[in-house]
Design a protein around this motif. Structure first.
Motif, PDB file in Angstrom:
ATOM      1  N   HIS A   7      34.445  12.188  37.051  1.00 34.09           N
ATOM      2  CA  HIS A   7      35.188  11.880  38.197  1.00 34.09           C
ATOM      3  C   HIS A   7      36.074  10.558  37.980  1.00 34.09           C
ATOM      4  O   HIS A   7      35.779   9.721  37.444  1.00 34.09           O
ATOM      5  N   TRP A   8      37.145  10.838  39.215  1.00 33.20           N
ATOM      6  CA  TRP A   8      38.132   9.390  39.296  1.00 33.20           C
ATOM      7  C   TRP A   8      37.419   9.067  40.536  1.00 33.20           C
ATOM      8  O   TRP A   8      37.413   9.791  41.614  1.00 33.20           O
ATOM      9  N   VAL A   9      37.156   7.882  40.622  1.00 32.98           N
ATOM     10  CA  VAL A   9      36.610   7.066  41.523  1.00 32.98           C
ATOM     11  C   VAL A   9      37.413   5.877  41.949  1.00 32.98           C
ATOM     12  O   VAL A   9      37.808   5.442  41.224  1.00 32.98           O
ATOM     13  N   ARG A  10      37.880   5.968  43.245  1.00 36.29           N
ATOM     14  CA  ARG A  10      38.609   4.721  43.861  1.00 36.29           C
ATOM     15  C   ARG A  10      37.739   3.686  44.408  1.00 36.29           C
ATOM     16  O   ARG A  10      36.859   3.931  45.131  1.00 36.29           O
ATOM     17  N   PHE A  11      37.640   2.304  43.728  1.00 34.26           N
ATOM     18  CA  PHE A  11      36.739   1.327  44.252  1.00 34.26           C
ATOM     19  C   PHE A  11      37.456   0.016  44.928  1.00 34.26           C
ATOM     20  O   PHE A  11      38.501  -0.160  44.410  1.00 34.26           O
ATOM     21  N   ASP A  12      37.123  -0.382  45.819  1.00 29.98           N
ATOM     22  CA  ASP A  12      37.611  -1.431  46.495  1.00 29.98           C
ATOM     23  C   ASP A  12      37.239  -2.894  45.725  1.00 29.98           C
ATOM     24  O   ASP A  12      36.427  -2.681  44.776  1.00 29.98           O
ATOM     25  N   CYS A  16      32.639  -1.109  46.030  1.00 35.74           N
ATOM     26  CA  CYS A  16      32.535   0.206  46.771  1.00 35.74           C
ATOM     27  C   CYS A  16      33.384   1.360  46.624  1.00 35.74           C
ATOM     28  O   CYS A  16      34.523   0.758  46.539  1.00 35.74           O
ATOM     29  N   ALA A  17      32.922   2.267  46.536  1.00 34.82           N
ATOM     30  CA  ALA A  17      33.636   3.765  46.245  1.00 34.82           C
ATOM     31  C   ALA A  17      34.024   4.466  47.595  1.00 34.82           C
ATOM     32  O   ALA A  17      33.576   4.202  48.674  1.00 34.82           O
ATOM     33  N   HIS A  18      35.464   4.665  47.444  1.00 31.49           N
ATOM     34  CA  HIS A  18      36.124   4.968  48.744  1.00 31.49           C
ATOM     35  C   HIS A  18      36.663   6.496  48.506  1.00 31.49           C
ATOM     36  O   HIS A  18      37.026   7.172  49.397  1.00 31.49           O
ATOM     37  N   SER A  19      36.864   6.987  47.442  1.00 40.57           N
ATOM     38  CA  SER A  19      37.474   8.435  47.311  1.00 40.57           C
ATOM     39  C   SER A  19      36.928   8.807  45.921  1.00 40.57           C
ATOM     40  O   SER A  19      36.818   8.140  44.890  1.00 40.57           O
ATOM     41  N   SER A  20      36.924  10.201  45.581  1.00 39.73           N
ATOM     42  CA  SER A  20      36.467  10.841  44.481  1.00 39.73           C
ATOM     43  C   SER A  20      37.090  12.243  44.021  1.00 39.73           C
ATOM     44  O   SER A  20      37.370  12.858  44.846  1.00 39.73           O
ATOM     45  N   ALA A  21      37.368  12.319  42.752  1.00 39.05           N
ATOM     46  CA  ALA A  21      38.029  13.709  42.585  1.00 39.05           C
ATOM     47  C   ALA A  21      37.466  13.958  41.066  1.00 39.05           C
ATOM     48  O   ALA A  21      37.421  13.021  40.263  1.00 39.05           O
ATOM     49  N   TYR A  22      37.268  15.263  40.922  1.00 39.37           N
ATOM     50  CA  TYR A  22      37.010  15.928  39.629  1.00 39.37           C
ATOM     51  C   TYR A  22      38.067  15.677  38.495  1.00 39.37           C
ATOM     52  O   TYR A  22      39.427  15.902  38.928  1.00 39.37           O
ATOM     53  N   VAL A  23      38.051  15.146  37.298  1.00 36.85           N
ATOM     54  CA  VAL A  23      38.912  14.821  36.356  1.00 36.85           C
ATOM     55  C   VAL A  23      39.557  16.137  35.999  1.00 36.85           C
ATOM     56  O   VAL A  23      40.669  16.328  35.480  1.00 36.85           O
ATOM     57  N   ASP A  24      38.813  17.410  35.680  1.00 33.54           N
ATOM     58  CA  ASP A  24      39.124  18.690  35.377  1.00 33.54           C
ATOM     59  C   ASP A  24      40.287  19.089  36.354  1.00 33.54           C
ATOM     60  O   ASP A  24      41.087  19.793  35.958  1.00 33.54           O
ATOM     61  N   ALA A  49      45.489  -6.101  45.658  1.00 35.61           N
ATOM     62  CA  ALA A  49      44.209  -6.762  46.265  1.00 35.61           C
ATOM     63  C   ALA A  49      43.016  -6.542  45.491  1.00 35.61           C
ATOM     64  O   ALA A  49      42.079  -7.042  45.789  1.00 35.61           O
ATOM     65  N   GLY A  50      43.164  -5.862  44.167  1.00 36.93           N
ATOM     66  CA  GLY A  50      42.275  -5.911  43.316  1.00 36.93           C
ATOM     67  C   GLY A  50      41.312  -4.162  43.304  1.00 36.93           C
ATOM     68  O   GLY A  50      40.315  -4.155  42.737  1.00 36.93           O
ATOM     69  N   TRP A  51      41.933  -3.283  43.863  1.00 40.89           N
ATOM     70  CA  TRP A  51      41.320  -2.042  43.740  1.00 40.89           C
ATOM     71  C   TRP A  51      41.534  -1.335  42.642  1.00 40.89           C
ATOM     72  O   TRP A  51      42.678  -1.677  42.039  1.00 40.89           O
ATOM     73  N   THR A  52      40.745  -0.549  42.186  1.00 37.99           N
ATOM     74  CA  THR A  52      40.729   0.295  40.987  1.00 37.99           C
ATOM     75  C   THR A  52      40.369   1.772  40.973  1.00 37.99           C
ATOM     76  O   THR A  52      39.888   2.142  41.936  1.00 37.99           O
ATOM     77  N   GLU A  63      24.816   6.991  40.107  1.00 40.24           N
ATOM     78  CA  GLU A  63      24.543   5.349  40.375  1.00 40.24           C
ATOM     79  C   GLU A  63      25.479   4.354  41.086  1.00 40.24           C
ATOM     80  O   GLU A  63      24.888   3.860  42.013  1.00 40.24           O
ATOM     81  N   ARG A  64      26.855   4.728  40.931  1.00 37.60           N
ATOM     82  CA  ARG A  64      27.584   3.737  41.462  1.00 37.60           C
ATOM     83  C   ARG A  64      28.464   4.164  42.530  1.00 37.60           C
ATOM     84  O   ARG A  64      28.648   3.397  43.490  1.00 37.60           O
ATOM     85  N   ALA A  65      28.617   5.534  42.962  1.00 37.08           N
ATOM     86  CA  ALA A  65      29.609   6.080  43.803  1.00 37.08           C
ATOM     87  C   ALA A  65      28.578   6.704  45.058  1.00 37.08           C
ATOM     88  O   ALA A  65      28.986   6.433  46.181  1.00 37.08           O
ATOM     89  N   LYS A  66      27.840   7.350  44.613  1.00 36.42           N
ATOM     90  CA  LYS A  66      27.029   8.221  45.437  1.00 36.42           C
ATOM     91  C   LYS A  66      26.531   7.315  46.662  1.00 36.42           C
ATOM     92  O   LYS A  66      26.693   7.754  47.862  1.00 36.42           O
ATOM     93  N   PRO A  67      25.853   6.210  46.543  1.00 33.25           N
ATOM     94  CA  PRO A  67      25.422   5.491  47.600  1.00 33.25           C
ATOM     95  C   PRO A  67      26.311   4.942  48.545  1.00 33.25           C
ATOM     96  O   PRO A  67      26.067   4.911  49.669  1.00 33.25           O
ATOM     97  N   CYS A  68      27.663   4.844  47.858  1.00 32.57           N
ATOM     98  CA  CYS A  68      28.810   4.391  48.872  1.00 32.57           C
ATOM     99  C   CYS A  68      29.096   5.580  49.847  1.00 32.57           C
ATOM    100  O   CYS A  68      29.524   5.195  51.010  1.00 32.57           O
TER     101      CYS A  68
END
Length: 222
Positions: A7-12, A16-24, A49-52, A63-68
């Protein structure tokens, strides 16, 4: 289901994760970011502002995105970026009327989405609106000052621009004109003393000194 499940995941900035998309489905990180945040100005603001945007495996995503995304993470809420402050020039007596019962301002163009929610300095134009001085809707309001007592060429109040909609079916009558955009406001705070200023067309940017003087006065009276 994606073949790799990466997944591509956008973090603040707080992680905290805010959006997700499949790499394929979207092979490039910049394309995933563009889909999540369409406007280039917003993407630049987030980057500053430091988003990635990070690539995560299926296990890392859990582990990192689903809880968000399920609202169970412990990350602090990311504050909304500060809205711009703009000035709005309205000719008298309509500027006075906005502070005394007129619920909408009629304009031929819509408010840009990015400015909805912004703080607005209500500026009374230098020249009165001749037809407005005879407008029965205005004349029916309690406490209307004499023409000579209407303040012109100054900021009268600080408020908030809450929305904009195109007139439909006579909405916002009697103040909403037909076939135009109705701008809505809230939280008007009249200044103790009007602040002389020169306005212009559109939603204009106040000079730093005008901004300081009006906001200091509005805070005192809030």
């Amino acid at each position: 289901m994606s073949a790799t499940s990466d997944h591509w995941v956008r973090f603040d900035p707080a992680g905290c994760a805010h959006s997700s998309a499949y790499v394929d489905e979207i092979p490039l990180a910049e394309d995933a970011y563009r889909r999540a945040v369409p406007k280039i100005a917003d993407r630049r603001g987030e980057a500053a502002a430091g988003w990635t945007m990070e690539r995560l495996t299926k296990e890392q995503w859990r582990e990192r995105a689903k809880p968000c995304f399920t609202g169970t993470c412990a990350h602090p809420a990311t504050p909304e970026p500060p809205r711009e402050v703009r000035g709005l020039t309205v000719r008298q007596p309509y500027a006075w009327a906005l502070l005394h019962g007129k619920p909408v301002e009629n304009r031929t163009w819509p408010v840009p989405d990015v400015l909805v929610g912004s703080t607005v300095l209500l500026h009374a134009g230098k020249a009165p609106h001749r037809e407005g001085l005879r407008d029965p809707r205005v004349l029916a309001l309690d406490g209307l000052p004499a023409r000579s007592d209407l303040v012109t060429g100054a900021v009268l109040a600080v408020g908030r621009l809450t929305g904009c909609h195109l007139e439909t079916g006579g909405c916002c009558a009697p103040w909403g004109d037909r076939e135009v955009f109705h701008w809505t406001f809230a939280d008007w705070r009249p200044l103790e003393e009007p602040v002389p200023a020169t306005g212009t067309l559109g939603l204009w940017r106040p000079a730093p000194d005008l901004l300081r003087r009006t906001q200091e006065d509005a805070r005192v009276r809030a």
